[in-house]
Design a protein around this motif. Structure first.
Motif, PDB file in Angstrom:
ATOM      1  N   SER A 117       3.906  -1.671   2.578  1.00 55.22           N
ATOM      2  CA  SER A 117       3.966  -3.046   1.995  1.00 55.22           C
ATOM      3  C   SER A 117       3.085  -2.852   0.720  1.00 55.22           C
ATOM      4  O   SER A 117       2.109  -2.303   0.728  1.00 55.22           O
ATOM      5  CB  SER A 117       3.837  -4.222   3.060  1.00 55.22           C
ATOM      6  OG  SER A 117       3.996  -5.385   2.268  1.00 55.22           O
ATOM      7  N   SER A 118       3.397  -3.877  -0.315  1.00 57.99           N
ATOM      8  CA  SER A 118       2.705  -4.053  -1.224  1.00 57.99           C
ATOM      9  C   SER A 118       1.411  -4.939  -1.187  1.00 57.99           C
ATOM     10  O   SER A 118       1.801  -6.117  -0.776  1.00 57.99           O
ATOM     11  CB  SER A 118       3.401  -4.160  -2.538  1.00 57.99           C
ATOM     12  OG  SER A 118       4.022  -5.487  -2.507  1.00 57.99           O
ATOM     13  N   VAL A 119       0.323  -4.568  -1.888  1.00 62.45           N
ATOM     14  CA  VAL A 119      -0.858  -5.557  -1.843  1.00 62.45           C
ATOM     15  C   VAL A 119      -1.365  -5.616  -3.321  1.00 62.45           C
ATOM     16  O   VAL A 119      -1.465  -4.574  -3.992  1.00 62.45           O
ATOM     17  CB  VAL A 119      -1.766  -5.180  -0.930  1.00 62.45           C
ATOM     18  CG1 VAL A 119      -3.328  -6.029  -1.122  1.00 62.45           C
ATOM     19  CG2 VAL A 119      -1.622  -5.015   0.533  1.00 62.45           C
ATOM     20  N   GLY A 129      -1.375  -6.250 -13.069  1.00 63.30           N
ATOM     21  CA  GLY A 129      -0.178  -6.034 -12.396  1.00 63.30           C
ATOM     22  C   GLY A 129      -0.114  -4.891 -11.429  1.00 63.30           C
ATOM     23  O   GLY A 129       0.976  -4.238 -11.108  1.00 63.30           O
ATOM     24  N   THR A 130      -1.304  -4.251 -10.973  1.00 66.44           N
ATOM     25  CA  THR A 130      -1.204  -3.141  -9.796  1.00 66.44           C
ATOM     26  C   THR A 130      -0.989  -3.796  -8.634  1.00 66.44           C
ATOM     27  O   THR A 130      -1.650  -4.807  -8.137  1.00 66.44           O
ATOM     28  CB  THR A 130      -2.815  -2.622 -10.056  1.00 66.44           C
ATOM     29  OG1 THR A 130      -2.916  -2.076 -11.237  1.00 66.44           O
ATOM     30  CG2 THR A 130      -2.865  -1.432  -9.083  1.00 66.44           C
ATOM     31  N   PHE A 131      -0.211  -2.969  -7.883  1.00 68.51           N
ATOM     32  CA  PHE A 131       0.069  -3.125  -6.379  1.00 68.51           C
ATOM     33  C   PHE A 131      -0.218  -1.916  -5.691  1.00 68.51           C
ATOM     34  O   PHE A 131      -0.301  -0.682  -6.208  1.00 68.51           O
ATOM     35  CB  PHE A 131       1.394  -3.264  -6.444  1.00 68.51           C
ATOM     36  CG  PHE A 131       1.787  -4.931  -6.961  1.00 68.51           C
ATOM     37  CD1 PHE A 131       1.716  -5.911  -5.984  1.00 68.51           C
ATOM     38  CD2 PHE A 131       2.365  -5.077  -8.049  1.00 68.51           C
ATOM     39  CE1 PHE A 131       2.166  -7.225  -6.366  1.00 68.51           C
ATOM     40  CE2 PHE A 131       2.437  -6.078  -8.673  1.00 68.51           C
ATOM     41  CZ  PHE A 131       2.453  -7.240  -7.773  1.00 68.51           C
ATOM     42  N   MET A 184       2.491  -7.532   1.642  1.00 69.54           N
ATOM     43  CA  MET A 184       1.763  -7.633   2.899  1.00 69.54           C
ATOM     44  C   MET A 184       1.105  -9.410   3.129  1.00 69.54           C
ATOM     45  O   MET A 184       0.620  -9.881   2.191  1.00 69.54           O
ATOM     46  CB  MET A 184       0.663  -6.582   3.181  1.00 69.54           C
ATOM     47  CG  MET A 184       0.396  -6.749   4.595  1.00 69.54           C
ATOM     48  SD  MET A 184      -0.862  -5.366   5.002  1.00 69.54           S
ATOM     49  CE  MET A 184       0.106  -3.876   4.403  1.00 69.54           C
ATOM     50  N   ALA A 185       1.046  -9.753   4.367  1.00 68.50           N
ATOM     51  CA  ALA A 185       0.567 -11.113   4.477  1.00 68.50           C
ATOM     52  C   ALA A 185      -0.121 -10.998   5.831  1.00 68.50           C
ATOM     53  O   ALA A 185       0.255 -10.183   6.803  1.00 68.50           O
ATOM     54  CB  ALA A 185       1.647 -12.242   4.334  1.00 68.50           C
ATOM     55  N   LEU A 186      -0.694 -12.119   6.186  1.00 71.15           N
ATOM     56  CA  LEU A 186      -0.991 -12.445   7.791  1.00 71.15           C
ATOM     57  C   LEU A 186      -0.125 -12.867   8.546  1.00 71.15           C
ATOM     58  O   LEU A 186       0.824 -13.522   8.243  1.00 71.15           O
ATOM     59  CB  LEU A 186      -2.520 -13.441   7.505  1.00 71.15           C
ATOM     60  CG  LEU A 186      -3.648 -13.148   6.975  1.00 71.15           C
ATOM     61  CD1 LEU A 186      -4.436 -14.485   7.400  1.00 71.15           C
ATOM     62  CD2 LEU A 186      -4.394 -11.922   7.800  1.00 71.15           C
ATOM     63  N   VAL A 221     -11.770  -1.370   0.674  1.00 72.30           N
ATOM     64  CA  VAL A 221     -11.722  -0.189   0.717  1.00 72.30           C
ATOM     65  C   VAL A 221     -10.501   0.682   0.387  1.00 72.30           C
ATOM     66  O   VAL A 221     -10.562   1.653  -0.605  1.00 72.30           O
ATOM     67  CB  VAL A 221     -12.212   0.540   2.161  1.00 72.30           C
ATOM     68  CG1 VAL A 221     -12.280   2.023   2.226  1.00 72.30           C
ATOM     69  CG2 VAL A 221     -13.856   0.303   2.540  1.00 72.30           C
ATOM     70  N   ALA A 222      -9.678   0.018   0.666  1.00 71.63           N
ATOM     71  CA  ALA A 222      -8.100   0.884   0.260  1.00 71.63           C
ATOM     72  C   ALA A 222      -8.054   0.450  -1.092  1.00 71.63           C
ATOM     73  O   ALA A 222      -7.508   1.312  -1.683  1.00 71.63           O
ATOM     74  CB  ALA A 222      -7.083   0.142   1.393  1.00 71.63           C
ATOM     75  N   ALA A 223      -8.432  -0.793  -1.469  1.00 77.78           N
ATOM     76  CA  ALA A 223      -8.009  -1.069  -2.880  1.00 77.78           C
ATOM     77  C   ALA A 223      -9.017  -0.255  -4.311  1.00 77.78           C
ATOM     78  O   ALA A 223      -8.701   0.366  -4.898  1.00 77.78           O
ATOM     79  CB  ALA A 223      -8.118  -2.347  -3.207  1.00 77.78           C
TER      80      ALA A 223
END
Length: 439
Positions: A15-17, A62-64, A113-115, A140-142
């Motif tokens: 999913s995109s963040v 605009g980065t995902f 992505m969401a809670l 960390v992922a970002a």
């Protein structure tokens, strides 16, 4: 398909963040810094030093980041494998990431992505802990994504800053310091190192402004090489109770943070240096040289510091497999080597005694059994068998060459049909997998 299997399969759905940056964010954080400094002055206290040039990320508009929930949990687990926050002494710390297996929603019904419902229902002190820990996972992922995009064909290692700094300086009191170091490297080449701070909250976007303002003081606490030239990265994850998850990020550029190439030195055990915790501000005009609170990796120590980072990263990898004997040699005395040479509590220790082939790759590691939605599940964490054997030989240089030549540069998560479970693989060769426990 059972409800549990559907839940586990959702952990590998990408999913995109969103990664948010820009002049508006930079301006709001600057205003938050001004307000915070004024409060210090009202109390007749000296405001903390802050990174002077926090700016928008040039490539982040605009980065995902496309990421699966299990990949986020894997990033969190790897980043805290040496934390030693509890009586487990760092040998099973990473399992804490799995308590969020039901907290994230990456279903195909929504774009970002969401809670999940469970993630939003967390209350009181657990809400603060969740924001802190998921803020680390998403941060960390970002950060890894941002740095991979900026430094193409390079590897990114996230190293716990506190563990690394203990090899050189006493960490006493409430000194400012970053949460991580991001080492950007390729075998045989110089490395670039950035102090990194990852925070998180359950409020609105405006809650990120004071978090990033605070982070500016923490990344300023470490200078590598030239005075005031160390690049840095600060991130605050907005874990909205209503909308999608967003990572807000700013960066500081600089010509510092460069460490020499020397690969063979990475194989040698280190001694603690016990340096005085201060940053040397050079003389300017008639102003004498000044020592400021913080941690300064001077040019004569940059080779030593690269070895510290590489060996601390190796320690975290083998700790992720549950092997205390393999972890201890990579740490110095002040980094906590003794914690991995004494017996842990029988109920909470971790042992490397499991082998699995996942997505076609043989792994060695450790397992953990717990309940998810009332049903027993088995989780496995480990490292590719060939890479683990290399690290058992103390060959950090060879590990880095092998992982660079043979492993992808992006994390991924898949469903393993033969193992019947969800599997996450990171570019460092580590794995985190989860499946229903068979009767």
């Amino acid at each position: 398909m059972s409800e549990l299997e559907a839940t586990l399969r959702s952990l590998v759905d990408p999913s995109s963040v969103a990664v948010s940056s820009g002049d508006r964010l930079s301006g709001k954080v600057g205003a938050a810094i001004t307000r915070d400094d004024e409060r210090y002055k009202e109390k007749q206290q000296e405001p903390p030093r802050r990174k002077p040039r926090l700016a928008p990320l040039p490539q982040a508009k605009g980065t995902f980041v496309d990421v699966a929930p299990l990949s986020v949990l894997h990033a969190l687990g790897r980043s805290i494998s040496l934390d030693r926050q509890g009586s487990v002494r760092g040998l099973a710390e990473h399992w804490g990431c799995l308590k969020y297996a039901l907290a994230l929603d990456a279903s195909q019904k929504q774009e970002h992505m969401a809670l999940s419902v469970e993630g939003r229902s967390t209350q009181r002190q657990h809400k603060t802990v969740q924001a802190h820990e998921l803020g680390v996972g998403f941060g960390v992922a970002a950060a890894e994504h941002i740095l991979r995009e900026r430094y193409r064909d390079h590897r990114v290692s996230i190293v716990p800053a506190e563990v690394a700094l203990r090899a050189g300086w006493p960490l006493t009191g409430r000194r400012y310091r970053p949460r991580f170091f991001a080492e950007v490297w390729r075998p045989g080449e110089r490395a670039k190192v950035l102090p990194v701070v990852c925070k998180g909250h359950h409020g609105r976007q405006s809650s990120s402004y004071p978090q990033l303002a605070s982070a500016s003081a923490h990344v300023e606490a470490v200078h590598i090489g030239l005075w005031n030239e160390t690049p840095a990265l600060v991130l605050s994850t907005e874990l909205s109770m209503k909308g999608p998850i967003v990572v807000h990020a700013l960066a500081a550029d600089g010509d510092g943070g460069v460490l020499p190439a020397g690969e063979e030195e990475l194989n040698y055990s280190l001694r603690d240096l016990s340096m005085h915790p201060q940053i040397t501000k050079p003389s300017e005009g008639g102003t004498p040289e000044e020592g400021l609170p913080g941690f300064h990796v001077l040019p004569q120590h940059t080779g030593w510091f690269r070895t510290v980072l590489a060996r601390t990263d190796a320690a975290g990898l083998v700790a992720f497999t549950g092997d205390s004997g393999a972890t201890a040699p990579y740490l110095t005395k002040y980094q906590g080597r003794e914690y991995y040479t004494r017996q842990s509590h029988a109920a909470i220790s971790s042992v490397r005694n499991i082998e699995h082939t996942l997505l076609g790759i043989p792994y060695v590691g450790t397992e953990h059994v717990f309940r998810l939605n009332g049903e027993r599940v088995e989780a496995f964490s480990g490292l590719a068998e060939d890479l683990f054997k290399i690290l058992m030989q103390g060959r950090v240089d060879k590990y880095r060459r092998e992982v660079d030549a043979r492993y992808g540069r992006h994390p991924y998560a898949r469903w393993d049909r033969s193992w019947e479970g969800a599997v996450s693989v990171r570019p460092d060769g580590s794995v985190l997998a989860i499946r229903r426990l068979k009767p």
